[in-house]
Design a protein around this motif. Sequence first.
Motif, mmCIF file in Angstrom:
data_model
loop_
_atom_site.group_PDB
_atom_site.id
_atom_site.type_symbol
_atom_site.label_atom_id
_atom_site.label_comp_id
_atom_site.label_asym_id
_atom_site.label_seq_id
_atom_site.Cartn_x
_atom_site.Cartn_y
_atom_site.Cartn_z
ATOM 1 N N VAL A 194 0.846 -1.191 0.000
ATOM 2 C CA VAL A 194 0.000 0.000 0.000
ATOM 3 C C VAL A 194 0.885 1.246 0.000
ATOM 4 N N THR A 195 0.376 2.302 -0.615
ATOM 5 C CA THR A 195 1.088 3.580 -0.605
ATOM 6 C C THR A 195 0.133 4.665 -0.148
ATOM 7 N N HIS A 196 0.595 5.507 0.752
ATOM 8 C CA HIS A 196 -0.179 6.661 1.211
ATOM 9 C C HIS A 196 0.494 7.907 0.642
ATOM 10 N N ILE A 197 -0.320 8.795 0.085
ATOM 11 C CA ILE A 197 0.209 10.050 -0.424
ATOM 12 C C ILE A 197 -0.529 11.210 0.236
ATOM 13 N N SER A 198 0.132 12.339 0.300
ATOM 14 C CA SER A 198 -0.487 13.565 0.785
ATOM 15 C C SER A 198 -0.692 14.482 -0.414
ATOM 16 N N VAL A 199 -1.892 15.070 -0.497
ATOM 17 C CA VAL A 199 -2.226 15.969 -1.596
ATOM 18 C C VAL A 199 -2.704 17.283 -0.992
ATOM 19 N N ALA A 200 -2.099 18.394 -1.432
ATOM 20 C CA ALA A 200 -2.473 19.721 -0.944
ATOM 21 C C ALA A 200 -3.487 20.343 -1.895
ATOM 22 N N VAL A 201 -4.573 20.850 -1.335
ATOM 23 C CA VAL A 201 -5.570 21.589 -2.108
ATOM 24 C C VAL A 201 -5.732 22.962 -1.476
ATOM 25 N N ASN A 202 -6.038 23.946 -2.297
ATOM 26 C CA ASN A 202 -6.217 25.313 -1.808
ATOM 27 C C ASN A 202 -7.671 25.712 -1.927
ATOM 28 N N TYR A 203 -8.224 26.169 -0.833
ATOM 29 C CA TYR A 203 -9.568 26.730 -0.814
ATOM 30 C C TYR A 203 -9.416 28.225 -0.584
ATOM 31 N N ASN A 204 -10.065 29.011 -1.403
ATOM 32 C CA ASN A 204 -10.014 30.458 -1.234
ATOM 33 C C ASN A 204 -11.196 30.910 -0.388
ATOM 34 N N ARG A 205 -10.921 31.812 0.543
ATOM 35 C CA ARG A 205 -11.983 32.336 1.394
ATOM 36 C C ARG A 205 -11.792 33.841 1.513
ATOM 37 N N ARG A 206 -12.880 34.490 1.751
ATOM 38 C CA ARG A 206 -12.851 35.945 1.825
ATOM 39 C C ARG A 206 -12.710 36.398 3.272
ATOM 40 N N GLU A 207 -11.779 37.300 3.507
ATOM 41 C CA GLU A 207 -11.605 37.948 4.804
ATOM 42 C C GLU A 207 -11.744 39.443 4.576
ATOM 43 N N GLU A 232 -12.300 42.480 2.642
ATOM 44 C CA GLU A 232 -12.243 42.817 1.214
ATOM 45 C C GLU A 232 -11.192 42.002 0.452
ATOM 46 N N THR A 233 -10.437 41.181 1.156
ATOM 47 C CA THR A 233 -9.370 40.422 0.498
ATOM 48 C C THR A 233 -9.673 38.931 0.510
ATOM 49 N N TRP A 234 -9.056 38.232 -0.425
ATOM 50 C CA TRP A 234 -9.175 36.780 -0.505
ATOM 51 C C TRP A 234 -7.920 36.141 0.063
#
Length: 117
Positions: free
Chosen positions: A27-40, A42-44
């Motif tokens: 078995v192989t385990h991998i890590s995958v990074a995803v980016n979620y954009n959120r508003r704070e 007036e800026t993202w």
Amino acid sequence: IRRKPVQNIVEFHIIGRLGKIDAAEKVTHISVAVNYNRREGETWKSDPQWHRVTLFGKLRDRLEKTTIGDLVRITGRIGQSSYKVEGQTRYSVDLIADGFAILAKAKGKPVEDDMQE
């Protein structure tokens, strides 16, 4: 009237950057990074999150063509498991890959292969 039972499924679809690869015997385990954009205000802001995915069989062989940072697409099913630690039962959610493709190499070069499930 005879009715066929309805099959219920839970699936996932991830497009993200390949991180750590942890290969064991079967078995192989991998890590995958995803980016979620959120508003704070007036800026993202970018909110990166890491997901651990489990690969078996032929999907593991496809990792030989990857490098850290490649943009990948992974599809699969979601499972649950439990285990005991010091007498306490702990639960986890498992992401088990059924499909894996490289969308772009880390250096920004597109990949010519289509996703093979």
